[in-house]
Design an enzyme around this catalytic site. Sequence first.
Site, PDB file in Angstrom:
ATOM      1  N   CYS A 179      -0.985   9.613  24.622  1.00 48.13           N
ATOM      2  CA  CYS A 179      -0.101   8.476  24.845  1.00 48.13           C
ATOM      3  C   CYS A 179       1.238   8.611  24.125  1.00 48.13           C
ATOM      4  O   CYS A 179       2.262   8.153  24.628  1.00 48.13           O
ATOM      5  CB  CYS A 179      -0.764   7.174  24.374  1.00 48.13           C
ATOM      6  SG  CYS A 179      -2.212   6.664  25.339  1.00 48.13           S
ATOM      7  N   HIS A 180       1.213   9.248  22.955  1.00 39.14           N
ATOM      8  CA  HIS A 180       2.377   9.185  22.062  1.00 39.14           C
ATOM      9  C   HIS A 180       3.128  10.497  21.893  1.00 39.14           C
ATOM     10  O   HIS A 180       4.045  10.576  21.071  1.00 39.14           O
ATOM     11  CB  HIS A 180       1.936   8.682  20.690  1.00 39.14           C
ATOM     12  CG  HIS A 180       1.267   7.342  20.734  1.00 39.14           C
ATOM     13  ND1 HIS A 180       1.917   6.195  21.142  1.00 39.14           N
ATOM     14  CD2 HIS A 180      -0.020   6.974  20.432  1.00 39.14           C
ATOM     15  CE1 HIS A 180       1.079   5.172  21.077  1.00 39.14           C
ATOM     16  NE2 HIS A 180      -0.097   5.611  20.660  1.00 39.14           N
TER      17      HIS A 180
ATOM     18  N   CYS B 112      -7.078   2.018  17.836  1.00 37.31           N
ATOM     19  CA  CYS B 112      -6.741   2.896  18.960  1.00 37.31           C
ATOM     20  C   CYS B 112      -7.737   4.050  19.072  1.00 37.31           C
ATOM     21  O   CYS B 112      -8.133   4.436  20.175  1.00 37.31           O
ATOM     22  CB  CYS B 112      -5.324   3.434  18.791  1.00 37.31           C
ATOM     23  SG  CYS B 112      -4.023   2.224  19.091  1.00 37.31           S
TER      24      CYS B 112
ATOM     25  N   CYS C 199       3.654  -6.107 -15.108  1.00 32.92           N
ATOM     26  CA  CYS C 199       4.204  -4.748 -15.176  1.00 32.92           C
ATOM     27  C   CYS C 199       5.328  -4.533 -14.174  1.00 32.92           C
ATOM     28  O   CYS C 199       6.306  -3.843 -14.468  1.00 32.92           O
ATOM     29  CB  CYS C 199       3.096  -3.718 -14.920  1.00 32.92           C
ATOM     30  SG  CYS C 199       1.926  -3.517 -16.276  1.00 32.92           S
ATOM     31  N   HIS C 200       5.177  -5.118 -12.984  1.00 39.18           N
ATOM     32  CA  HIS C 200       6.019  -4.707 -11.865  1.00 39.18           C
ATOM     33  C   HIS C 200       7.096  -5.713 -11.475  1.00 39.18           C
ATOM     34  O   HIS C 200       7.735  -5.558 -10.447  1.00 39.18           O
ATOM     35  CB  HIS C 200       5.134  -4.376 -10.668  1.00 39.18           C
ATOM     36  CG  HIS C 200       4.175  -3.267 -10.950  1.00 39.18           C
ATOM     37  ND1 HIS C 200       4.598  -2.008 -11.306  1.00 39.18           N
ATOM     38  CD2 HIS C 200       2.810  -3.232 -10.960  1.00 39.18           C
ATOM     39  CE1 HIS C 200       3.538  -1.229 -11.504  1.00 39.18           C
ATOM     40  NE2 HIS C 200       2.458  -1.953 -11.322  1.00 39.18           N
TER      41      HIS C 200
ATOM     42  N   CYS D 286      -5.312   0.343  -9.943  1.00 32.91           N
ATOM     43  CA  CYS D 286      -4.674  -0.654 -10.803  1.00 32.91           C
ATOM     44  C   CYS D 286      -5.695  -1.660 -11.322  1.00 32.91           C
ATOM     45  O   CYS D 286      -5.627  -2.078 -12.485  1.00 32.91           O
ATOM     46  CB  CYS D 286      -3.567  -1.369 -10.044  1.00 32.91           C
ATOM     47  SG  CYS D 286      -2.076  -0.374  -9.790  1.00 32.91           S
TER      48      CYS D 286
END
Length: 249
Positions: free
Chosen positions: A67-68, A102, A168-169, A210
């Site tokens: 298909c791709h 798929c 932390c982020h 994490c």
Amino acid sequence: MQIVPFALLMMSGSLFALEPQSSYELLSDELKEMQDDDFANPGMMTVDRGRELFQKPGFNGKSCASCHGDDGEKLDPEQIAAYPKYDSQRGPVTLQSQINRCYADRQEEFPMLYDADELIALETFVRHRARGEKVNVDISGPMRKHYEAGKEIFHTRIGQRDMACVHCHQMYVGQRLRGQILNQAQINGFPIYRITDGSIMSLHEKFIGCYGTLRAMPYEPGSQEYIDLEVYMSARGNGLPIETPGVRH
């Protein structure tokens, strides 16, 4: 669909979110060069493996390439950059879960477990096809509650360390912890190649790691909690270019 910069989204309390910054910006020059060079980037081995699986016929003789295109040239980078997407039947759908759907429906195969090695390879290949495209996740409509659920997880203290992702982020971005500079935990480079592990790492595998660092009980890959967290963190990085496969310590 309009990209909503994370800087316009206010976090809990009176603090405002940071302008999105890819973790790439904090890498050493050596690691930047490694990521930028397809011949030096070790994550490209997983891209090649994903390409092989992309072209491999399933039970009914069809492949993703049927298909791709053999090299995925018919895939739409803008659509890839829009995942996770909301589906009225399935709720938020990650790129990996869509590939698995798929695989099962179009090739008449049994679906794989979330984060199976083959799925991670396929996801890495497909995401690589959209490298450079800006992340653009729509959190309007029914997707909003999943964004909010992911945001709550990001801000909730967990584990024996009694810390949250936000500490932390977001709150201490730019400071050093054990020799590393704390980054925003943007996910535009996932799946990434981890130098310390010598292997490719999926996003949900990173979440599990994490949780382990915070000494908290992790959720399963593909769980609703991690999917909601992926929705939030993806939208949090809207506007950043896809870098898959990123290279990190």
